[in-house]
Structures are given as structure tokens and as C-alpha cells.
Motif scaffolding. Structure first.
Motif, mmCIF file in Angstrom:
data_model
loop_
_atom_site.group_PDB
_atom_site.id
_atom_site.type_symbol
_atom_site.label_atom_id
_atom_site.label_comp_id
_atom_site.label_asym_id
_atom_site.label_seq_id
_atom_site.Cartn_x
_atom_site.Cartn_y
_atom_site.Cartn_z
ATOM 1 N N THR A 1 90.940 -51.440 -43.321
ATOM 2 C CA THR A 1 90.636 -52.631 -44.498
ATOM 3 C C THR A 1 90.173 -53.587 -43.531
ATOM 4 O OG1 THR A 1 92.456 -52.641 -45.451
ATOM 5 C CG2 THR A 1 91.755 -54.525 -46.158
ATOM 6 N N ASP A 2 90.676 -54.300 -42.513
ATOM 7 C CA ASP A 2 90.059 -55.328 -41.743
ATOM 8 C C ASP A 2 88.731 -54.819 -40.386
ATOM 9 O OD1 ASP A 2 91.439 -57.878 -39.735
ATOM 10 O OD2 ASP A 2 90.049 -56.332 -38.179
ATOM 11 N N PHE A 3 88.540 -53.588 -40.514
ATOM 12 C CA PHE A 3 86.853 -53.179 -40.480
ATOM 13 C C PHE A 3 85.963 -53.794 -41.489
ATOM 14 C CE2 PHE A 3 83.972 -50.116 -40.066
ATOM 15 C CZ PHE A 3 83.395 -50.104 -38.980
ATOM 16 N N VAL A 4 86.046 -52.922 -42.682
ATOM 17 C CA VAL A 4 85.132 -53.306 -43.062
ATOM 18 C C VAL A 4 85.199 -55.012 -43.785
ATOM 19 C CG1 VAL A 4 84.703 -52.491 -46.456
ATOM 20 C CG2 VAL A 4 85.921 -51.056 -44.820
ATOM 21 N N PHE A 5 86.367 -55.868 -43.653
ATOM 22 C CA PHE A 5 86.015 -57.225 -44.467
ATOM 23 C C PHE A 5 85.696 -57.837 -43.555
ATOM 24 C CE2 PHE A 5 87.087 -61.364 -43.558
ATOM 25 C CZ PHE A 5 87.215 -61.685 -45.252
ATOM 26 N N ASP A 6 85.517 -56.908 -41.879
ATOM 27 C CA ASP A 6 85.253 -58.230 -40.538
ATOM 28 C C ASP A 6 82.943 -57.947 -40.883
ATOM 29 O OD1 ASP A 6 86.890 -59.303 -39.558
ATOM 30 O OD2 ASP A 6 87.222 -58.119 -38.228
ATOM 31 N N SER A 7 83.084 -56.291 -41.042
ATOM 32 C CA SER A 7 82.041 -56.287 -41.344
ATOM 33 C C SER A 7 81.385 -56.516 -43.072
ATOM 34 C CB SER A 7 81.324 -54.103 -41.396
ATOM 35 O OG SER A 7 82.336 -53.784 -40.656
ATOM 36 N N VAL A 8 81.452 -56.476 -43.692
ATOM 37 C CA VAL A 8 80.773 -57.084 -44.667
ATOM 38 C C VAL A 8 80.382 -58.696 -44.394
ATOM 39 C CG1 VAL A 8 80.906 -58.252 -46.727
ATOM 40 C CG2 VAL A 8 81.989 -55.805 -46.537
ATOM 41 N N SER A 9 81.846 -59.741 -43.815
ATOM 42 C CA SER A 9 81.724 -61.260 -43.466
ATOM 43 C C SER A 9 80.572 -61.152 -41.896
ATOM 44 C CB SER A 9 82.722 -61.552 -42.869
ATOM 45 O OG SER A 9 83.700 -61.344 -43.727
#
Length: 231
Positions: free
Chosen positions: A194-202
Motif C-alpha cells: 500500500t505504501d509503495f503504491v501510494f508513494d509511486s502515485v505521488s
């Protein structure tokens, strides 16, 4: 005296009707009893196959959740862990841990897929109540990044006895097909993904022209809300 008794018995027709009735009914009773026994074995076979499919699905899900699990447990045993020391558990998990492994494609998440399928085939064959063709076993993994689903299917051809075919049961009508599903349960990997996807999108939004489009869209959306009197 004896000769007279024998002649009397030979002329006595008492019980002849019962013999004729049994001659007709007894074979039917035998066929029905045989069919019931065979159907019972068929049902037990299906239940046994489903139990193995469910156990294999859970075991595979654990391997995906905890890399190295296969070195500690064995799905052919009554319990997964027999004599395991804490130090060996820490060592195995430390060597096999793969962060972000859930971002990989489904069936590549386990390296011993073929071995597990072979083990499952052996278990089903060795415990079969009805000996017939070799079972077909497959293990498939669907990876949705946040949710990994393991599906185990077993197909086994069953030969219908000739006496059941004679009474109208189709030859290929009793094949057994079972399936079981299990999902992975690893909270640490869920949070990490979840953190990886959020950081990637940001990161994408902040460093590409997409951010400007998003800001313009927000501005137009807010203007529209004001015109419509929506606060």
C-alpha cells in the motif's frame, strides 16, 4: 418308512413359489446393494479429494505469505511443524524473505509449483477409494497485489461399473471435480505494498505534467461548484 417319506417330499410343492420369487428378486437386490456401496465410495472419494485440495490451498498460501515456509512444514504430515527450533526459523525466514514479492505475477510467486502438484497427485492416488485413472491436479495463483488468491483443482476420472452401465448410468457421468480456494494473510506485506503504491502515485503526480492537469481540473471543478451554489 423312509421311502414313503421321500416320495411325499418329492410330491410336496410347498415353497416353490418362494424359490421362483427369490430367483427373480435376489439379483435385483444384489445390483441395488452394489450400486449403493459404490455410490458411497464415490462420495467418500470426493470428500477426501476436497480435503486434500483445501489443505494444499492453505499450505500454498502460507508459502506465499512466508517465504521459506516449505523448509519448515510438510503438507503430507498431520501437523506442519514437528521438531523446529526458534533459531532455525529465524535463519530460514531471513534468508528467503523477499520484500515486494506480491508485485510479481501470480504463478511465479512460488518456485515449487510443479512439486506441490506432484505431491497432491500422489496423495490423491494413494488414498483413492475408487482405483481408476490418474488425477489431474493444478495450483493457480491470482495476484491482485493487495490480494493473492490460491485456487487448487482436482479432476479424477471414475470408471462406472458394467452393472451400473447396464441399468442406464452413463459411462462418463461420475467423474469427480473438486476445487478449493485460500487467500494469503500477511499484514506486513499489505502495508508495504500500500505504501509503495501510494508513494509511486505521488511521485508520478509531482514530477510529471499530470500534476498540472489535475490542478486545472480541480480549479474547473471548484468553479462549477460555485456557479451551482454548492459549497
Amino acid at each position: 418308512m423312509t421311502i414313503k417319506w421321500i416320495k411325499k417330499k418329492l410330491k410336496d410343492e410347498t415353497g416353490a413359489s418362494q424359490v421362483v420369487e427369490m430367483t427373480i428378486i435376489f439379483p435385483i437386490v444384489i445390483l441395488v446393494m452394489g450400486a449403493l456401496i459404490y455410490l458411497g465410495c464415490y462420495i467418500v472419494q470426493g470428500v477426501s479429494m476436497y480435503a486434500y485440495a483445501q489443505r494444499m490451498a492453505v499450505y500454498t498460501a502460507r508459502e506465499i505469505s512466508y517465504p521459506g515456509y516449505e523448509k519448515l512444514g510438510d503438507m503430507t504430515q498431520a501437523i506442519d511443524f514437528v521438531t523446529i527450533q526458534e533459531a532455525s526459523v529465524d535463519t530460514i525466514f531471513a534468508q528467503n524473505w523477499k520484500p515486494y514479492r506480491f508485485l510479481n505475477s501470480g504463478n511465479n510467486m512460488i518456485s515449487n509449483k510443479a512439486s506441490l502438484e506432484s505431491t497432491l497427485r500422489s496423495l490423491v492416488s494413494s488414498t483413492a477409494f475408487i482405483k481408476s485413472g490418474e488425477p489431474e491436479c493444478s495450483i493457480n495463483i491470482k495476484n491482485n497485489i493487495f490480494n493473492q488468491k490460491v485456487t487448487v483443482t482436482i479432476n479424477k476420472g471414475v470408471t462406472v461399473p458394467s452393472f451400473m452401465v447396464a441399468i442406464g448410468v452413463p459411462q462418463d457421468s461420475m467423474n469427480i471435480h473438486v476445487g478449493a480456494v485460500a487467500v494469503t494473510l500477511n499484514a506486513t506485506e499489505f502495508v508495504r505494498n500500500t505504501d509503495f503504491v501510494f508513494d509511486s502515485v505521488s511521485e508520478i503526480i509531482d514530477n510529471t505534467p499530470i500534476k498540472d492537469y489535475i490542478n486545472k481540473f480541480k480549479e474547473k471543478f471548484n468553479n462549477m461548484k460555485q456557479k451551482m451554489g454548492i459549497t
